[in-house]
Design a protein around this motif. Sequence first.
Motif, PDB file in Angstrom:
ATOM      1  N   VAL A 260      40.113-149.898  17.179  1.00 12.06           N
ATOM      2  CA  VAL A 260      40.528-149.841  15.768  1.00 12.06           C
ATOM      3  C   VAL A 260      41.806-149.010  15.693  1.00 12.06           C
ATOM      4  N   ILE A 261      42.731-149.455  14.838  1.00  8.26           N
ATOM      5  CA  ILE A 261      43.948-148.660  14.651  1.00  8.26           C
ATOM      6  C   ILE A 261      43.705-147.654  13.525  1.00  8.26           C
ATOM      7  N   ASP A 262      43.668-146.352  13.881  1.00  9.86           N
ATOM      8  CA  ASP A 262      43.505-145.264  12.905  1.00  9.86           C
ATOM      9  C   ASP A 262      44.812-144.493  12.850  1.00  9.86           C
ATOM     10  N   ASP A 263      45.366-144.310  11.674  1.00  6.68           N
ATOM     11  CA  ASP A 263      46.610-143.529  11.552  1.00  6.68           C
ATOM     12  C   ASP A 263      47.636-144.000  12.578  1.00  6.68           C
ATOM     13  N   SER A 264      47.808-145.300  12.661  1.00  2.00           N
ATOM     14  CA  SER A 264      48.733-145.943  13.609  1.00  2.00           C
ATOM     15  C   SER A 264      48.429-145.610  15.077  1.00  2.00           C
ATOM     16  N   ARG A 265      47.185-145.190  15.339  1.00  2.00           N
ATOM     17  CA  ARG A 265      46.802-144.891  16.717  1.00  2.00           C
ATOM     18  C   ARG A 265      45.577-145.692  17.104  1.00  2.00           C
ATOM     19  N   PRO A 266      45.587-146.312  18.278  1.00  2.00           N
ATOM     20  CA  PRO A 266      44.390-147.061  18.670  1.00  2.00           C
ATOM     21  C   PRO A 266      43.254-146.134  19.107  1.00  2.00           C
ATOM     22  N   ARG A 267      42.061-146.445  18.635  1.00  2.00           N
ATOM     23  CA  ARG A 267      40.893-145.670  19.068  1.00  2.00           C
ATOM     24  C   ARG A 267      39.756-146.626  19.379  1.00  2.00           C
ATOM     25  N   LYS A 268      38.990-146.281  20.392  1.00  2.00           N
ATOM     26  CA  LYS A 268      37.862-147.145  20.735  1.00  2.00           C
ATOM     27  C   LYS A 268      36.597-146.575  20.096  1.00  2.00           C
ATOM     28  N   TYR A 269      36.007-147.355  19.204  1.00  2.00           N
ATOM     29  CA  TYR A 269      34.789-146.926  18.506  1.00  2.00           C
ATOM     30  C   TYR A 269      33.564-147.541  19.176  1.00  2.00           C
ATOM     31  N   TYR A 270      32.544-146.701  19.360  1.00  2.00           N
ATOM     32  CA  TYR A 270      31.282-147.166  19.957  1.00  2.00           C
ATOM     33  C   TYR A 270      30.179-147.096  18.904  1.00  2.00           C
ATOM     34  N   ARG A 271      29.274-148.066  18.972  1.00  2.00           N
ATOM     35  CA  ARG A 271      28.153-148.109  18.023  1.00  2.00           C
ATOM     36  C   ARG A 271      26.926-148.636  18.774  1.00  2.00           C
ATOM     37  N   ILE A 272      25.766-148.091  18.438  1.00  2.00           N
ATOM     38  CA  ILE A 272      24.539-148.541  19.114  1.00  2.00           C
ATOM     39  C   ILE A 272      24.194-149.953  18.650  1.00  2.00           C
ATOM     40  N   ASN A 273      23.675-150.774  19.542  1.00  2.00           N
ATOM     41  CA  ASN A 273      23.270-152.136  19.137  1.00  2.00           C
ATOM     42  C   ASN A 273      21.732-152.227  19.157  1.00  2.00           C
ATOM     43  N   GLN A 274      21.258-153.426  18.997  1.00  2.00           N
ATOM     44  CA  GLN A 274      19.807-153.601  18.882  1.00  2.00           C
ATOM     45  C   GLN A 274      19.068-153.151  20.146  1.00  2.00           C
ATOM     46  N   THR A 275      19.622-153.557  21.286  1.00  2.00           N
ATOM     47  CA  THR A 275      18.995-153.151  22.560  1.00  2.00           C
ATOM     48  C   THR A 275      19.005-151.636  22.671  1.00  2.00           C
ATOM     49  N   GLY A 276      20.149-151.046  22.301  1.00  2.00           N
ATOM     50  CA  GLY A 276      20.277-149.592  22.372  1.00  2.00           C
ATOM     51  C   GLY A 276      19.245-148.901  21.491  1.00  2.00           C
ATOM     52  N   GLU A 277      19.068-149.463  20.301  1.00  2.00           N
ATOM     53  CA  GLU A 277      18.084-148.860  19.377  1.00  2.00           C
ATOM     54  C   GLU A 277      16.672-148.930  19.957  1.00  2.00           C
ATOM     55  N   ALA A 278      16.355-150.062  20.574  1.00  2.00           N
ATOM     56  CA  ALA A 278      15.025-150.215  21.185  1.00  2.00           C
ATOM     57  C   ALA A 278      14.848-149.204  22.319  1.00  2.00           C
ATOM     58  N   VAL A 279      15.887-149.079  23.144  1.00  2.00           N
ATOM     59  CA  VAL A 279      15.825-148.118  24.256  1.00  2.00           C
ATOM     60  C   VAL A 279      15.702-146.698  23.709  1.00  2.00           C
ATOM     61  N   LEU A 280      16.477-146.408  22.663  1.00  2.00           N
ATOM     62  CA  LEU A 280      16.434-145.066  22.068  1.00  2.00           C
ATOM     63  C   LEU A 280      15.026-144.737  21.552  1.00  2.00           C
ATOM     64  N   ALA A 281      14.433-145.693  20.882  1.00  2.00           N
ATOM     65  CA  ALA A 281      13.071-145.461  20.347  1.00  2.00           C
ATOM     66  C   ALA A 281      12.105-145.136  21.485  1.00  2.00           C
ATOM     67  N   GLU A 282      12.192-145.891  22.580  1.00  2.00           N
ATOM     68  CA  GLU A 282      11.316-145.649  23.738  1.00  2.00           C
ATOM     69  C   GLU A 282      11.590-144.271  24.343  1.00  2.00           C
ATOM     70  N   LEU A 283      12.877-143.967  24.459  1.00  2.00           N
ATOM     71  CA  LEU A 283      13.241-142.682  25.065  1.00  2.00           C
ATOM     72  C   LEU A 283      12.764-141.508  24.212  1.00  2.00           C
ATOM     73  N   LYS A 284      12.831-141.690  22.884  1.00  2.00           N
ATOM     74  CA  LYS A 284      12.358-140.615  21.981  1.00  2.00           C
ATOM     75  C   LYS A 284      10.863-140.358  22.200  1.00  2.00           C
ATOM     76  N   THR A 285      10.116-141.452  22.268  1.00  2.00           N
ATOM     77  CA  THR A 285       8.671-141.330  22.508  1.00  2.00           C
ATOM     78  C   THR A 285       8.432-140.616  23.834  1.00  2.00           C
ATOM     79  N   GLU A 286       9.190-141.052  24.837  1.00  2.00           N
ATOM     80  CA  GLU A 286       9.059-140.470  26.172  1.00  2.00           C
ATOM     81  C   GLU A 286       9.409-138.974  26.137  1.00  2.00           C
ATOM     82  N   TRP A 287      10.464-138.662  25.394  1.00  2.00           N
ATOM     83  CA  TRP A 287      10.908-137.274  25.278  1.00  2.00           C
ATOM     84  C   TRP A 287       9.830-136.405  24.624  1.00  2.00           C
ATOM     85  N   ASP A 288       9.269-136.886  23.524  1.00  2.00           N
ATOM     86  CA  ASP A 288       8.222-136.130  22.833  1.00  2.00           C
ATOM     87  C   ASP A 288       7.046-135.860  23.767  1.00  2.00           C
ATOM     88  N   ALA A 289       6.669-136.897  24.494  1.00  2.00           N
ATOM     89  CA  ALA A 289       5.536-136.758  25.413  1.00  2.00           C
ATOM     90  C   ALA A 289       5.884-135.755  26.520  1.00  2.00           C
TER      91      ALA A 289
END
Lengths: 113, 346
Positions: A74-103
């Motif tokens: 994305v061009i921010d203030d005339s500067r290119p920046r790479k934006y990262y966002r979690i996707n569906q797979t990431g969310e599923a993995v995150l949910a599992e990891l959270k459970t694992e972390w709590d345990a």
Amino acid sequence: MTNDEKFAELLETYRNELRRGVIILAVLSQLDDAQYGYSLIKQLGDKGFEVDQGTLYPLLRRLEERGLLESDWVIDDSRPRKYYRINQTGEAVLAELKTEWDAMVKVLEGVLS
Amino acid sequence: MSTEFDYKELFNQYAVEAGRYLPRRKRKDIQLEIVSLLEDALEDMSQTSGEQVDEDIAIEVLRSFGPPITYAEKYHQQEYLVGPVIFPLFKPVLILGLGLFLIQIVVGLFLIIRDGGFNFLDTVDNFFDMGFRMLGVLVFAFALIERTTPERWLRWPFREMERTWDPAGLLVNMSKQAVKLRDILFEVVFLVGFVVFLVFFPHYVGVGVNRDGVWGFVPTLSENFEIYQLWIVAYLLAKLVFNIVLARRSYWDSQMRWFQVGIRVLAIGLLLWMKGGPEMFGINPAYLAVHNPSASLLDFVKGTLPGWNTGFNIYLIIQLVIQVIHLVRDLFMVTRGKSELKLHLK
């Protein structure tokens, strides 16, 4: 190398290994909204989780390669920046990891007490 | 320190340096991101300190990222035969090996053609065989070293680099890529003059001497010179074109370095040919057919001819050594990839 130096080096190695295990969890948890590398470092830092930039940026790429994140230039203030966002797979993995972390926390509390 | 300091160039240079050690597939994208991250860090550091962006802050940002090689290393995973820890040592050894292999090919070809035993398929087969064997032995040796040597030993040069690395050195590198126009102009003038002389006035190479009160001059380039003339001129013209193109670009890039490698190979081939071919100096029968020098003058000049040929042979050997050394250096520079980085979004 003195014994103190050996000890410090050993401790640093294990500390890094311990952090390496949880850093993915911390990073994934912050990417509901798209973030670029530097803003993510600041955000994690503000919450008390300091991450070295040399560790975070390659990690973001690896998570993207493994299909947990998506990215866009994305061009921010005339500067290119790479934006990262979690996707569906990431969310599923995150949910599992959270459970694992709590345990794990519960188990370790018992082990360490 | 100027407030208009061009930190972008400096950051691009850092990304170029890091790019040499990044995986090729995603290199451009990672380089682009590195520059973007450096800019973010610069902005943050400038705001935190309340100072304007200048060279000192830019260098401080680079220092926080560390040497390009160690930064780039973090983008690699253990999926290689010769890893990033040992690769910086592997690369120059490989280039040296390739340089020696190239020389072996040139000398081998020359000997085969001279002895009349040239068989295209056999020759290609032999060269491939030698090349792959050399490559295989090198890769195997380095893979073995990497897997059997304790990491703290292998990492010693990196630790030293982290201790001594100075980001300001990138500024020096930026200026090194620029072309010195004055040197090029001097060489172009020399080349044009030399070509004109070799094409139109080669008969002025000779011996002038006073015999019996009369001045006489006898050219000393033999009829063999005509065999070499075309190729020498072609080589000089190639150098001329190279210099003109380089002056127009005004900086070195990988294309120009490959161009230079090609010219060096041509020079080495030419020097080998002249070293092993017919002698360059002698009395040209075409000259004698038209002129009638006195017998004493002719005898005197003939007496100097062995000296001309010996001197020229020594010159050829010295030039060969110089050209080979430069060829190895050029190959090293090519693979070091001192090129400009054009960053853009697709």
